[in-house]
Design a protein around this motif. Sequence first.
Motif, mmCIF file in Angstrom:
data_model
loop_
_atom_site.group_PDB
_atom_site.id
_atom_site.type_symbol
_atom_site.label_atom_id
_atom_site.label_comp_id
_atom_site.label_asym_id
_atom_site.label_seq_id
_atom_site.Cartn_x
_atom_site.Cartn_y
_atom_site.Cartn_z
ATOM 1 N N PHE A 37 0.817 -1.091 0.113
ATOM 2 C CA PHE A 37 0.142 -0.081 0.059
ATOM 3 C C PHE A 37 0.860 1.187 -0.205
ATOM 4 O O PHE A 37 2.109 1.092 0.230
ATOM 5 N N ARG A 38 0.187 2.544 -0.212
ATOM 6 C CA ARG A 38 0.994 3.576 -0.384
ATOM 7 C C ARG A 38 0.319 4.693 0.233
ATOM 8 O O ARG A 38 -0.637 4.690 -0.085
ATOM 9 N N GLN A 39 1.000 5.670 0.778
ATOM 10 C CA GLN A 39 0.207 6.843 1.324
ATOM 11 C C GLN A 39 0.927 7.943 1.120
ATOM 12 O O GLN A 39 2.012 8.245 1.686
ATOM 13 N N GLU A 44 -5.419 9.287 2.090
ATOM 14 C CA GLU A 44 -5.689 7.803 2.668
ATOM 15 C C GLU A 44 -4.905 6.980 2.200
ATOM 16 O O GLU A 44 -4.177 7.089 1.159
ATOM 17 N N ARG A 45 -4.322 5.958 2.832
ATOM 18 C CA ARG A 45 -3.679 4.832 2.153
ATOM 19 C C ARG A 45 -4.371 3.846 1.177
ATOM 20 O O ARG A 45 -5.583 3.808 1.431
ATOM 21 N N TYR A 94 5.335 3.880 1.484
ATOM 22 C CA TYR A 94 4.964 2.595 0.986
ATOM 23 C C TYR A 94 5.058 1.511 2.046
ATOM 24 O O TYR A 94 6.185 1.367 2.718
ATOM 25 N N TYR A 95 4.050 0.829 2.356
ATOM 26 C CA TYR A 95 3.889 -0.060 3.428
ATOM 27 C C TYR A 95 3.622 -1.597 2.916
ATOM 28 O O TYR A 95 2.862 -1.606 1.827
ATOM 29 N N THR A 109 -7.549 -1.680 3.276
ATOM 30 C CA THR A 109 -6.754 -1.785 4.257
ATOM 31 C C THR A 109 -7.344 -2.606 5.390
ATOM 32 O O THR A 109 -6.485 -3.240 6.133
ATOM 33 N N TRP A 115 1.502 -4.557 9.843
ATOM 34 C CA TRP A 115 1.799 -3.496 8.927
ATOM 35 C C TRP A 115 3.427 -3.336 9.295
ATOM 36 O O TRP A 115 3.480 -3.131 10.296
ATOM 37 N N GLY A 118 7.025 1.148 7.121
ATOM 38 C CA GLY A 118 7.084 2.051 5.599
ATOM 39 C C GLY A 118 8.472 2.568 5.152
ATOM 40 O O GLY A 118 9.151 2.696 6.103
#
Length: 125
Positions: A37-39, A44-45, A94-95, A109, A115, A118
């Motif tokens: 995922f990215r934020q 929002e993620r 980036y997670y 999510t 998690w 990041g």
Amino acid sequence: QVQPVESGGGLVQAGDSLRLSCAASGHAFTSAAMGWFRQAPGKERKFVAAISWSGGSIYYADSVKGRFTISRDNAKNTMYLQMNSLKPEDTAVYYCARRRPGGTGVTNTTLYDYWGQGTQVTVSS
């Protein structure tokens, strides 16, 4: 420690490539699907990509399809995200995370637990 660890972020120019890594060892990650995922700041993620344990099922967000490639090496307990043709709009933290058992889908999510902290990716124009 049941938390994946991301690495590989950095500052690059538009058009460059980066490869992110997600190290995740332990029983919790055995046979688990994983996702990226990215934020971006103030946003929002969002889902980027996901991969099943075997690697036989792979999913991408439309925004990265054709540019990013997700993969994993279970012998090394590591998942990767190869990012090519990077754009300024790819700038984000980036997670990686574990897709928890149950439920359907891969983009939300709430379907993920464990998690990482990041890794920052910054793409300059």
